[in-house]
Design a protein around this motif. Structure first.
Motif, PDB file in Angstrom:
ATOM      1  N   LEU A   1      -9.777  40.081  18.970  1.00 61.75           N
ATOM      2  CA  LEU A   1      -8.549  39.335  19.234  1.00 61.75           C
ATOM      3  C   LEU A   1      -8.269  39.233  20.734  1.00 61.75           C
ATOM      4  O   LEU A   1      -7.813  38.194  21.224  1.00 61.75           O
ATOM      5  N   MET A   2      -8.528  40.318  21.473  1.00 57.31           N
ATOM      6  CA  MET A   2      -8.328  40.269  22.921  1.00 57.31           C
ATOM      7  C   MET A   2      -9.280  39.261  23.562  1.00 57.31           C
ATOM      8  O   MET A   2      -8.909  38.543  24.501  1.00 57.31           O
ATOM      9  N   THR A   3     -10.509  39.213  23.048  1.00 51.21           N
ATOM     10  CA  THR A   3     -11.455  38.204  23.541  1.00 51.21           C
ATOM     11  C   THR A   3     -10.937  36.804  23.254  1.00 51.21           C
ATOM     12  O   THR A   3     -11.067  35.886  24.072  1.00 51.21           O
ATOM     13  N   ASP A   4     -10.347  36.647  22.078  1.00 49.49           N
ATOM     14  CA  ASP A   4      -9.770  35.360  21.700  1.00 49.49           C
ATOM     15  C   ASP A   4      -8.663  34.958  22.676  1.00 49.49           C
ATOM     16  O   ASP A   4      -8.528  33.783  23.043  1.00 49.49           O
ATOM     17  N   VAL A   5      -7.874  35.943  23.096  1.00 46.74           N
ATOM     18  CA  VAL A   5      -6.795  35.662  24.050  1.00 46.74           C
ATOM     19  C   VAL A   5      -7.364  35.151  25.371  1.00 46.74           C
ATOM     20  O   VAL A   5      -6.907  34.134  25.930  1.00 46.74           O
ATOM     21  N   TRP A   6      -8.379  35.855  25.898  1.00 43.00           N
ATOM     22  CA  TRP A   6      -8.970  35.431  27.169  1.00 43.00           C
ATOM     23  C   TRP A   6      -9.695  34.087  27.015  1.00 43.00           C
ATOM     24  O   TRP A   6      -9.685  33.247  27.925  1.00 43.00           O
ATOM     25  N   THR A   7     -10.320  33.909  25.848  1.00 41.31           N
ATOM     26  CA  THR A   7     -10.965  32.632  25.570  1.00 41.31           C
ATOM     27  C   THR A   7      -9.947  31.494  25.612  1.00 41.31           C
ATOM     28  O   THR A   7     -10.173  30.443  26.226  1.00 41.31           O
ATOM     29  N   SER A   8      -8.823  31.715  24.951  1.00 37.56           N
ATOM     30  CA  SER A   8      -7.774  30.687  24.914  1.00 37.56           C
ATOM     31  C   SER A   8      -7.257  30.389  26.311  1.00 37.56           C
ATOM     32  O   SER A   8      -6.988  29.221  26.656  1.00 37.56           O
ATOM     33  N   ALA A   9      -7.116  31.438  27.118  1.00 38.13           N
ATOM     34  CA  ALA A   9      -6.645  31.225  28.494  1.00 38.13           C
ATOM     35  C   ALA A   9      -7.628  30.344  29.266  1.00 38.13           C
ATOM     36  O   ALA A   9      -7.224  29.418  29.996  1.00 38.13           O
ATOM     37  N   GLY A  10      -8.932  30.605  29.090  1.00 35.05           N
ATOM     38  CA  GLY A  10      -9.932  29.779  29.766  1.00 35.05           C
ATOM     39  C   GLY A  10      -9.910  28.342  29.279  1.00 35.05           C
ATOM     40  O   GLY A  10     -10.026  27.401  30.075  1.00 35.05           O
ATOM     41  N   VAL A  11      -9.758  28.175  27.960  1.00 31.74           N
ATOM     42  CA  VAL A  11      -9.716  26.819  27.394  1.00 31.74           C
ATOM     43  C   VAL A  11      -8.500  26.051  27.914  1.00 31.74           C
ATOM     44  O   VAL A  11      -8.595  24.870  28.280  1.00 31.74           O
ATOM     45  N   VAL A  12      -7.357  26.721  27.943  1.00 34.43           N
ATOM     46  CA  VAL A  12      -6.138  26.071  28.436  1.00 34.43           C
ATOM     47  C   VAL A  12      -6.319  25.617  29.881  1.00 34.43           C
ATOM     48  O   VAL A  12      -5.969  24.480  30.257  1.00 34.43           O
ATOM     49  N   LEU A  13      -6.877  26.497  30.722  1.00 34.22           N
ATOM     50  CA  LEU A  13      -7.106  26.131  32.123  1.00 34.22           C
ATOM     51  C   LEU A  13      -8.089  24.956  32.216  1.00 34.22           C
ATOM     52  O   LEU A  13      -7.927  24.065  33.059  1.00 34.22           O
ATOM     53  N   GLY A  14      -9.093  24.966  31.334  1.00 31.31           N
ATOM     54  CA  GLY A  14     -10.059  23.868  31.348  1.00 31.31           C
ATOM     55  C   GLY A  14      -9.435  22.550  30.966  1.00 31.31           C
ATOM     56  O   GLY A  14      -9.716  21.512  31.586  1.00 31.31           O
ATOM     57  N   VAL A  15      -8.597  22.553  29.946  1.00 32.79           N
ATOM     58  CA  VAL A  15      -7.942  21.321  29.518  1.00 32.79           C
ATOM     59  C   VAL A  15      -7.013  20.813  30.618  1.00 32.79           C
ATOM     60  O   VAL A  15      -6.937  19.599  30.878  1.00 32.79           O
ATOM     61  N   ILE A  16      -6.317  21.726  31.278  1.00 34.27           N
ATOM     62  CA  ILE A  16      -5.455  21.327  32.399  1.00 34.27           C
ATOM     63  C   ILE A  16      -6.290  20.686  33.506  1.00 34.27           C
ATOM     64  O   ILE A  16      -5.900  19.667  34.101  1.00 34.27           O
ATOM     65  N   ALA A  17      -7.469  21.294  33.793  1.00 28.69           N
ATOM     66  CA  ALA A  17      -8.344  20.742  34.831  1.00 28.69           C
ATOM     67  C   ALA A  17      -8.831  19.352  34.460  1.00 28.69           C
ATOM     68  O   ALA A  17      -8.894  18.452  35.313  1.00 28.69           O
ATOM     69  N   VAL A  18      -9.164  19.138  33.173  1.00 25.52           N
ATOM     70  CA  VAL A  18      -9.604  17.818  32.735  1.00 25.52           C
ATOM     71  C   VAL A  18      -8.476  16.803  32.898  1.00 25.52           C
ATOM     72  O   VAL A  18      -8.687  15.677  33.380  1.00 25.52           O
ATOM     73  N   ALA A  19      -7.258  17.200  32.498  1.00 27.06           N
ATOM     74  CA  ALA A  19      -6.114  16.298  32.608  1.00 27.06           C
ATOM     75  C   ALA A  19      -5.812  15.954  34.066  1.00 27.06           C
ATOM     76  O   ALA A  19      -5.402  14.828  34.389  1.00 27.06           O
ATOM     77  N   ALA A  20      -6.034  16.933  34.956  1.00 25.83           N
ATOM     78  CA  ALA A  20      -5.701  16.722  36.367  1.00 25.83           C
ATOM     79  C   ALA A  20      -6.760  15.907  37.100  1.00 25.83           C
ATOM     80  O   ALA A  20      -6.440  15.128  38.009  1.00 25.83           O
ATOM     81  N   THR A  21      -8.029  16.094  36.733  1.00 23.55           N
ATOM     82  CA  THR A  21      -9.114  15.454  37.481  1.00 23.55           C
ATOM     83  C   THR A  21      -9.725  14.256  36.761  1.00 23.55           C
ATOM     84  O   THR A  21     -10.351  13.399  37.404  1.00 23.55           O
ATOM     85  N   GLY A  22      -9.585  14.218  35.431  1.00 19.78           N
ATOM     86  CA  GLY A  22     -10.232  13.157  34.669  1.00 19.78           C
ATOM     87  C   GLY A  22     -11.710  13.409  34.422  1.00 19.78           C
ATOM     88  O   GLY A  22     -12.407  12.547  33.878  1.00 19.78           O
ATOM     89  N   TRP A  23     -12.215  14.607  34.802  1.00 22.68           N
ATOM     90  CA  TRP A  23     -13.630  14.941  34.600  1.00 22.68           C
ATOM     91  C   TRP A  23     -13.810  15.443  33.169  1.00 22.68           C
ATOM     92  O   TRP A  23     -13.638  16.622  32.863  1.00 22.68           O
ATOM     93  N   LEU A  24     -14.205  14.557  32.277  1.00 18.50           N
ATOM     94  CA  LEU A  24     -14.290  14.896  30.858  1.00 18.50           C
ATOM     95  C   LEU A  24     -15.366  15.940  30.561  1.00 18.50           C
ATOM     96  O   LEU A  24     -15.269  16.666  29.568  1.00 18.50           O
ATOM     97  N   PHE A  25     -16.375  16.054  31.419  1.00 18.06           N
ATOM     98  CA  PHE A  25     -17.457  17.004  31.146  1.00 18.06           C
ATOM     99  C   PHE A  25     -16.998  18.462  31.260  1.00 18.06           C
ATOM    100  O   PHE A  25     -17.673  19.366  30.761  1.00 18.06           O
ATOM    101  N   LEU A  26     -15.841  18.684  31.933  1.00 18.73           N
ATOM    102  CA  LEU A  26     -15.352  20.055  32.077  1.00 18.73           C
ATOM    103  C   LEU A  26     -15.000  20.667  30.718  1.00 18.73           C
ATOM    104  O   LEU A  26     -15.204  21.869  30.491  1.00 18.73           O
ATOM    105  N   ASP A  27     -14.479  19.857  29.801  1.00 21.82           N
ATOM    106  CA  ASP A  27     -14.044  20.364  28.493  1.00 21.82           C
ATOM    107  C   ASP A  27     -15.207  20.977  27.711  1.00 21.82           C
ATOM    108  O   ASP A  27     -15.134  22.143  27.299  1.00 21.82           O
ATOM    109  N   PRO A  28     -16.326  20.263  27.488  1.00 17.29           N
ATOM    110  CA  PRO A  28     -17.439  20.879  26.769  1.00 17.29           C
ATOM    111  C   PRO A  28     -18.108  22.011  27.540  1.00 17.29           C
ATOM    112  O   PRO A  28     -18.615  22.962  26.931  1.00 17.29           O
ATOM    113  N   LEU A  29     -18.131  21.925  28.877  1.00 15.55           N
ATOM    114  CA  LEU A  29     -18.730  23.013  29.661  1.00 15.55           C
ATOM    115  C   LEU A  29     -17.950  24.314  29.461  1.00 15.55           C
ATOM    116  O   LEU A  29     -18.539  25.399  29.337  1.00 15.55           O
ATOM    117  N   ILE A  30     -16.634  24.206  29.445  1.00 18.64           N
ATOM    118  CA  ILE A  30     -15.818  25.402  29.218  1.00 18.64           C
ATOM    119  C   ILE A  30     -16.038  25.943  27.807  1.00 18.64           C
ATOM    120  O   ILE A  30     -16.103  27.152  27.582  1.00 18.64           O
TER     121      ILE A  30
END
Length: 329
Positions: free
Chosen positions: A185-214
């Motif tokens: 579950l703790m891994t899931d928490v850190w995973t979710s944090a990384g995914v959230v940051l990745g989605v924010i980065a995609v929304a901010a930059t428009g670089w769609l490849f960041l989502d699958p890379l994350i």
């Protein structure tokens, strides 16, 4: 030692309070009461409820945004649910008292649960990587990012709260199942944090490849967690010795008797679920009476029980200077 003496030697001091390995105060034992494994299934039910809730929330977040990173997060929650159901089954088995077929109890059932959860985590990582690679080859813009992330954050906070509860219970009850579940579950928490940051980065930059890379990075991280849980469960099933710190504590305790001319050898330890098992051969001067040797073993066993509860202690008395005594190391 007679059978009756052996049974009494393994009963803790009814007036003593014990500290567990993590310094958490344990309840005193009641004189004459049989030693029972506390039922930990309530924690498995808590984990099941959390897995269902977070899976629903994260699936909603994926449906709102179309993010494969959030999809990977939702898939891991499905693994959480499978692991929690396995934990419920194995904790139920582990809580059974010793019987004729299992005189040492059923504690090792916990390692099957931990091993199954580790395997499920690795399988989930493979599924996440496959989905991420497909999205990397076929990019798709994200939608309703703000609302989707808000839902994902709520799910992550729920996982964090449950993980902290399970970690505390795992320390108190020395449960391999709860520890594996909490770490997942703790891994899931850190995973979710990384995914959230990745989605924010995609929304901010428009670089769609960041989502699958994350999402791929998430899968790699999950593999490491799964293999660590698998390794720990195999060690438990293979009767690995107690941790080095606990072994050193035992040796320091036994060394204190050397000033009285006492020696020991054949110190062997293992762990089965929450319970430890310790056996040791104690060598005393050959002119000691049976009563003197018996009283010494009673003191040694009581010392070990106070130092490492819950523990089953098995001692064997031998005379110093007898070559046969040294042949069983």
């Amino acid at each position: 030692m007679t059978d009756g003496d052996a049974l009494r030697a393994n009963e803790p001091d009814p007036h003593a309070f014990h500290d567990d390995a993590d310094g958490l105060a344990a309840l005193p034992y009641r004189a004459g009461a049989p030693m029972k494994n506390p039922s930990l299934t309530r924690f498995a039910w808590l984990s099941i409820a959390a897995a269902l809730a977070t899976m629903a929330l994260k699936t909603l977040a994926y449906w709102l945004t179309g993010s494969v990173g959030l999809l990977s997060d939702a898939m891991e929650s499905l693994v959480n649910l499978a692991g929690a159901l396995m934990a419920l089954a194995m904790l139920t088995v582990a809580a059974r008292p010793p019987d004729d077929d299992h005189p040492h109890g059923h504690g090792k059932a916990e390692y099957f649960s931990a091993g199954a959860e580790g395997a499920l985590i690795v399988i989930a990582a493979i599924a996440i990587a496959v989905a991420a690679i497909d999205r990397l080859l076929h990019p798709r813009p994200l939608e309703q990012v703000g609302l989707g992330l808000a839902v994902s954050v709520v799910a992550s906070l729920l996982n964090l709260g449950v993980a902290l509860v399970l970690l505390k219970a795992a320390r108190i009850h020395r449960s391999a199942t709860l520890q594996a579940n909490a770490h997942h579950l703790m891994t899931d928490v850190w995973t979710s944090a990384g995914v959230v940051l990745g989605v924010i980065a995609v929304a901010a930059t428009g670089w769609l490849f960041l989502d699958p890379l994350i999402a791929i990075a998430v899968a790699v991280n999950i593999v490491f967690v799964g293999t660590r849980i698998l390794r720990d469960s195999v060690a438990g099933l293979m009767d690995a010795a107690l941790p080095l710190a606990e072994l050193q504590l035992l040796r320091d305790l036994l060394d204190r008797y050397a000033a009285d001319g006492i020696e020991y050898h054949a110190l062997r330890t293992r762990q089965s679920g929450a319970r430890r098992f310790v056996s040791v051969h104690v060598l005393v001067p050959p002119d000691w009476s049976v009563q003197q040797g018996h009283d010494l073993l009673e003191r040694i066993e009581a010392d070990i029980r106070r130092a490492l509860p819950p523990v089953t202690v098995d001692t064997h008395l031998e005379p110093l200077g007898d070559p046969a005594a040294m042949a069983d190391q």
